[in-house]
Design a protein around this motif. Structure first.
Motif, PDB file in Angstrom:
ATOM      1  N   ALA A   1      -2.182  23.508 -25.090  1.00  0.00           N
ATOM      2  CA  ALA A   1      -1.242  22.663 -24.878  1.00  0.00           C
ATOM      3  C   ALA A   1       0.007  23.078 -23.939  1.00  0.00           C
ATOM      4  O   ALA A   1      -0.384  21.869 -22.829  1.00  0.00           O
TER       5      ALA A   1
ATOM      6  N   ILE B   1       0.619  19.391 -28.122  1.00  0.00           N
ATOM      7  CA  ILE B   1       1.060  18.876 -30.202  1.00  0.00           C
ATOM      8  C   ILE B   1       0.120  20.077 -30.042  1.00  0.00           C
ATOM      9  O   ILE B   1      -1.349  20.914 -30.195  1.00  0.00           O
TER      10      ILE B   1
ATOM     11  N   ILE C   1      -3.813   5.375 -23.526  1.00  0.00           N
ATOM     12  CA  ILE C   1      -2.848   7.135 -24.986  1.00  0.00           C
ATOM     13  C   ILE C   1      -2.885   7.620 -23.937  1.00  0.00           C
ATOM     14  O   ILE C   1      -2.810   9.301 -24.221  1.00  0.00           O
ATOM     15  N   ASN C   2      -4.166   7.969 -23.760  1.00  0.00           N
ATOM     16  CA  ASN C   2      -5.181   9.247 -22.942  1.00  0.00           C
ATOM     17  C   ASN C   2      -3.864   9.652 -22.210  1.00  0.00           C
ATOM     18  O   ASN C   2      -3.889  10.946 -21.877  1.00  0.00           O
TER      19      ASN C   2
ATOM     20  N   ARG D   1      -0.867  11.042 -23.574  1.00  0.00           N
ATOM     21  CA  ARG D   1      -1.089  11.971 -24.841  1.00  0.00           C
ATOM     22  C   ARG D   1      -0.795  13.563 -23.751  1.00  0.00           C
ATOM     23  O   ARG D   1      -0.803  14.038 -24.084  1.00  0.00           O
ATOM     24  N   ALA D   2      -1.869  12.899 -22.304  1.00  0.00           N
ATOM     25  CA  ALA D   2      -1.685  14.553 -21.243  1.00  0.00           C
ATOM     26  C   ALA D   2      -0.153  15.198 -21.479  1.00  0.00           C
ATOM     27  O   ALA D   2      -0.526  16.282 -20.744  1.00  0.00           O
TER      28      ALA D   2
ATOM     29  N   PHE E   1      -1.183  22.340 -34.500  1.00  0.00           N
ATOM     30  CA  PHE E   1      -1.194  21.434 -35.720  1.00  0.00           C
ATOM     31  C   PHE E   1      -1.464  23.314 -36.390  1.00  0.00           C
ATOM     32  O   PHE E   1      -1.817  23.985 -36.060  1.00  0.00           O
TER      33      PHE E   1
ATOM     34  N   ASN F   1      -6.518  24.704 -34.650  1.00  0.00           N
ATOM     35  CA  ASN F   1      -7.847  23.416 -34.365  1.00  0.00           C
ATOM     36  C   ASN F   1      -8.471  24.299 -32.873  1.00  0.00           C
ATOM     37  O   ASN F   1      -8.204  23.200 -31.979  1.00  0.00           O
TER      38      ASN F   1
ATOM     39  N   ARG G   1       2.773  12.303 -35.851  1.00  0.00           N
ATOM     40  CA  ARG G   1       1.370  12.510 -35.184  1.00  0.00           C
ATOM     41  C   ARG G   1       1.387  10.689 -34.985  1.00  0.00           C
ATOM     42  O   ARG G   1       0.426  10.928 -34.070  1.00  0.00           O
TER      43      ARG G   1
ATOM     44  N   ASN H   1       2.147  10.794 -31.037  1.00  0.00           N
ATOM     45  CA  ASN H   1       0.858  10.567 -29.460  1.00  0.00           C
ATOM     46  C   ASN H   1      -0.015   9.436 -30.292  1.00  0.00           C
ATOM     47  O   ASN H   1      -1.067   9.533 -29.703  1.00  0.00           O
TER      48      ASN H   1
ATOM     49  N   LEU I   1      -1.736   9.294 -32.957  1.00  0.00           N
ATOM     50  CA  LEU I   1      -3.344   9.816 -34.004  1.00  0.00           C
ATOM     51  C   LEU I   1      -3.545   8.970 -35.448  1.00  0.00           C
ATOM     52  O   LEU I   1      -3.890   8.699 -35.865  1.00  0.00           O
TER      53      LEU I   1
END
Lengths: 247, 286
Positions: A157, A88, A79-80, A83-84, A90, A94, A52, A55, A57
């Motif tokens: 994802a 990820i 960070i966006n 993250r793109a 989970f 989610n 985590r 990215n 989190l």
């Protein structure tokens, strides 16, 4: 720039505490482009935290992490954008329960990647096809089995066309008969050349797809190596003790 | 006989009258009272007189309630986002507002709003106008701001401001509760797809939170409809004010207050039936 040019993820001496609990105590490792890295270790060993941190989190207390050239811990890094590029998956799936499967997969494509509706839809359908449930496009997440939900999460994802995929115990919340359908997708992804970091104890996946295994305990990397040398010839006592429990 | 699942103590063990005990007798009595009052309004000249005098207040009560409720929802949403924000300034400002407003009686808030906040805001706008006039491109706007006069803001607008200010604090807590009831994984999943905080809120968290807080929001609408009677303190001609006026000039307390109570009750009960209906619909969708 770092010396290791082909490392897409560089993790350098990362520390992270939650209050008094020291989750990570100076972890360093690199992941090469196209590499499939599996992190194993007892619960509470910091493997999910490490994943985590990649990215953001979880924000590490100190150390340095570079993902695809971006120093993700720096304030100036958006960070966006990173993250793109980093998908990820989970443990708890989610999925967004108020959206259909197709909308789940389309939303971020549209508002993050700014794709047109048709383009996003076409891509979403392609990804659903890839994970083997094209017929569930209009269903809502609660109408799906756990295995199907996790496959939708993978499709969601993948629809962002990420360079890296992270998996945080993707099969731990699944009934045994559903684990294989998820692992099959992950193995296909690994064979397709995706860079993957996987926290999992699924030996089926490790045998079929892992390039390298990292064993963690108490926030430290104890041992790492190829699956063959790792399983046949573990150097550390703790590794041996752990392997004897899970194999 | 069809097989039905019976709870212990239901049907077999108790006498057969148990079905009658479950009847909503209170609703029946209420309906009877309503029929009686409607009958009186139609037939009795005394009630007719009272009703005709008070009925103009219905529109005012509804108008004030609906506008103030809409404003309180907007304010409450912004404050609620502040209450869950990690931004220290935003969080503390929102919390201060909520704690202050929840600790003051609604009547005091309405008086305060009408005679302190609204006049002070107008002074501020006039001052802004004086300042803007000096800039050529904005002179027109400045003129307009300068010309805003306290006399233009009537009491019902000030009453709306007061009610909305007070209720925004309650709605803020409702929204906050809804937002924190959404699993943390939803925000994480949205953020890890590259959405920023506001996109994740807008597309993922808020739509789910709103669904969960519809029942309490409905209850607050009913509460506000009742609290709107407090604006009679500003002499706004709502149901309560007209009822008071009618009693003062006719001394027919019984008719005046019966009519008032009947009007409020019929509105609040219709609303609560609507809220129950929505609640049931939501629970079926889940």
């Amino acid at each position: 720039m770092s010396a290791n040019q082909d490392a897409i993820i560089q993790i350098d001496c990362v520390f992270k505490s939650f209050g008094k609990i020291k989750a990570l105590q100076g972890v360093s490792t690199n992941v090469k482009r196209g590499e499939v890295l599996v992190i194993i270790g007892p619960s509470g060993s910091g493997k999910s935290t490490l994943l985590r941190c990649i990215n953001m989190l979880e924000r590490p207390d100190s150390g340095n992490i570079i993902v695809d050239g971006f120093p993700v811990m720096h304030k100036e890094t958006n960070i966006n954008l990173v993250r793109a590029e980093v998908g990820i998956v989970f443990q708890q799936f989610n999925l967004f329960p108020h959206l259909t499967v197709l909308e789940n997969i389309m939303l971020a494509q549209r508002i993050v990647r700014k794709r047109k509706r048709e383009e996003a839809k076409e891509n979403a359908e392609r990804q659903l096809n890839y994970v083997g449930i094209p017929e569930k496009a209009e269903a809502f997440p609660h109408e799906l089995s756990g295995g199907q939900q996790q496959r939708v999460a993978i499709a969601r994802a993948l629809a962002m066309n990420p360079k890296i995929m992270l998996f945080d115990e993707p099969t731990s919340a699944l009934d045994p008969e559903m684990i294989k359908e998820v692992l099959d997708v992950m193995i296909a992804l690994a064979k397709g050349g995706m860079t993957m970091v996987v926290v999992s104890h699924e030996m089926g996946f490790v045998r079929a797809a892992a390039h390298r295994i990292v064993f963690m305990d108490q926030g430290r990397i104890i041992e790492e190596g190829s699956p063959k040398e790792f399983f046949d010839n573990p150097r550390e006592d703790r590794t041996r003790a752990f392997l004897s429990k899970i194999l | 006989m069809t097989a039905t699942t019976k709870k212990i103590g239901e049907g077999r063990l108790l006498p057969a009258t148990s079905q009658l005990e479950k009847w909503p007798w209170w609703a029946l009595l209420l309906a009877l009272a309503a029929v009686l009052i409607v009958f009186s309004i139609i037939t009795s000249p005394l009630y007719q007189d009272a009703f005709n005098f008070i009925k103009e207040g219905i529109i005012t009560t509804i108008r004030v309630t609906v506008i103030a409720y809409g404003l309180s929802l907007i304010g409450g949403l912004i404050l609620g986002l502040g209450r869950v924000s990690k931004n220290v300034v935003f969080y503390n400002l929102a919390t201060l507002y909520v704690e202050v407003m929840r600790g003051i009686p609604m009547l005091v808030i309405i008086l305060y709003g009408a005679f302190v906040i609204v006049p002070m805001s107008l002074d501020l706008i006039n001052g802004l106008g004086n300042w803007l006039v000096r800039f050529a491109p904005l002179a027109g706007l400045g003129q307009a701001f300068q010309n805003v006069d306290i006399q233009q803001v009537d009491m019902s607008a000030r009453a709306i401001a007061g009610l909305a200010m007070g209720y925004a604090a309650f709605e803020a807590e409702v929204f906050r509760a809804g937002i924190i009831s959404i699993e943390k994984g939803q925000m994480e999943a949205a953020r890890s797809l590259g959405m920023n905080y506001f996109q994740a809120m807008r597309y993922i968290v808020l739509p789910q939170a709103l669904r969960r807080v519809l029942p309490p929001l409905g209850n607050d609408l009913i509460a506000m409809l009742k609290d709107s009677s407090l604006i009679s303190a500003l002499a706004v001609r709502d149901i309560t004010q007209l009822g008071k006026l009618y009693r003062a000039r006719s001394f027919r307390s019984f008719e005046a207050y019966n009519t008032m109570a009947f009007l409020y009750l019929s509105m609040t009960l219709s609303l609560s039936i609507l809220v129950k209906f929505i609640e049931r619909k939501m629970s079926r969708e889940r």
